[in-house]
Design a protein around this motif. Structure first.
Motif, PDB file in Angstrom:
ATOM      1  N   ASN A 171      40.818  41.536  41.898  1.00  0.00           N
ATOM      2  CA  ASN A 171      39.769  41.819  40.917  1.00  0.00           C
ATOM      3  C   ASN A 171      40.267  41.747  39.470  1.00  0.00           C
ATOM      4  OD1 ASN A 171      41.165  44.243  40.861  1.00  0.00           O
ATOM      5  ND2 ASN A 171      39.458  45.467  41.614  1.00  0.00           N
ATOM      6  N   THR A 227      46.096  42.227  41.126  1.00  0.00           N
ATOM      7  CA  THR A 227      45.077  42.392  42.164  1.00  0.00           C
ATOM      8  C   THR A 227      44.024  41.295  42.023  1.00  0.00           C
ATOM      9  OG1 THR A 227      43.775  43.917  40.824  1.00  0.00           O
ATOM     10  CG2 THR A 227      45.408  44.887  42.320  1.00  0.00           C
ATOM     11  N   GLU A 267      38.952  43.675  47.372  1.00  0.00           N
ATOM     12  CA  GLU A 267      39.059  43.293  45.966  1.00  0.00           C
ATOM     13  C   GLU A 267      40.300  43.859  45.281  1.00  0.00           C
ATOM     14  OE1 GLU A 267      36.080  44.882  43.307  1.00  0.00           O
ATOM     15  OE2 GLU A 267      36.033  46.780  44.392  1.00  0.00           O
ATOM     16  N   ASN A 268      40.833  44.967  45.800  1.00  0.00           N
ATOM     17  CA  ASN A 268      42.017  45.569  45.169  1.00  0.00           C
ATOM     18  C   ASN A 268      43.319  45.182  45.864  1.00  0.00           C
ATOM     19  OD1 ASN A 268      41.477  47.077  47.431  1.00  0.00           O
ATOM     20  ND2 ASN A 268      41.545  49.066  46.404  1.00  0.00           N
TER      21      ASN A 268
END
Length: 171
Positions: free
Chosen positions: A83, A81, A25-26
Motif C-alpha cells: 500500500n 509495503t 495490502e500491508n
C-alpha cells in the motif's frame, strides 16, 4: 484489505501467461516477490526488482530485492509495503526477475476487497498458461533505438580529445 493482482508475463507470443494473486495490502513487496516467483515456478534465488509504472507501462522508480545502489535513499522490497506503492490511483507495477534472463511481468491491481474469513494469504486464485523454459526475448524496434540515440546525441566526437575540457595530465 486484500489486493487482487493480475501478474502477466510480458511476451510477444499469442499465448497469455498470467497468475491472479490475492495478498494483504500491508504485506511487503518482498512477500509479493516470493509469491510471484512461487506461482510461476521459479526458485526465487535470482535478483529482482519492482518498478512503479504509469498507465503506459513506462518504468519508474525501482524497488529492489537487495541494496545494490549507491543511493542512500534506495527503496528495498523488505522495507516497502504494497500500500506504499499501489493504490486506487496507482495500480501498475513492472516486475523483473533474473536480470540475466530478464523475465518481465506486468502487474496490475485489479480489485481491493475485504479479507475473507478462513482464507490464507497470499492466495493464488487463478493460473493461466505455462511459463516457457527460457525468458521471451525482448525485441526493440528501430524507432526505439533512434529515440534512444537521439536522447544522447550531444555532438561529441569521441576521438577528438583536443576539444574536450579537461587536463589530460591531471595525474
Amino acid at each position: 484489505m486484500i489486493y487482487r493482482f493480475r501478474v502477466i508475463l510480458d511476451n510477444d507470443t499469442e499465448d497469455d501467461i498470467f497468475r491472479d494473486i490475492e495478498i494483504r495490502e500491508n504485506d511487503t513487496l518482498e512477500d509479493f516477490h516470493n509469491t510471484i516467483t512461487q506461482s510461476f515456478g521459479f526458485d526465487g534465488s535470482e535478483m529482482a526488482s519492482f518498478y512503479v509504472s504509469n498507465d503506459e507501462w513506462e518504468q519508474g522508480e525501482e524497488i529492489s530485492l537487495f541494496d545494490i545502489s549507491d543511493e542512500a535513499n534506495a527503496r528495498l522490497m523488505n522495507e516497502t509495503t504494497l500500500n506504499d506503492v499501489v493504490h486506487e490511483a496507482q495500480t501498475r507495477l513492472i516486475y523483473i526477475y533474473d536480470f540475466f534472463s530478464m523475465w518481465t511481468f506486468l502487474v496490475e491491481l485489479a480489485e481491493i476487497v475485504e479479507e475473507a474469513e478462513g482464507t490464507d494469504y497470499p492466495n493464488l486464485m487463478f493460473v493461466h498458461g505455462q511459463i516457457p523454459d527460457e525468458a521471451p526475448e525482448r525485441s526493440f524496434e528501430a524507432d526505439d533505438l533512434d529515440d534512444f540515440n537521439d536522447e544522447f546525441d550531444d555532438d561529441y566526437d569521441i576521438d577528438d580529445y583536443e576539444s574536450l575540457d579537461f587536463d589530460e595530465n591531471w595525474n
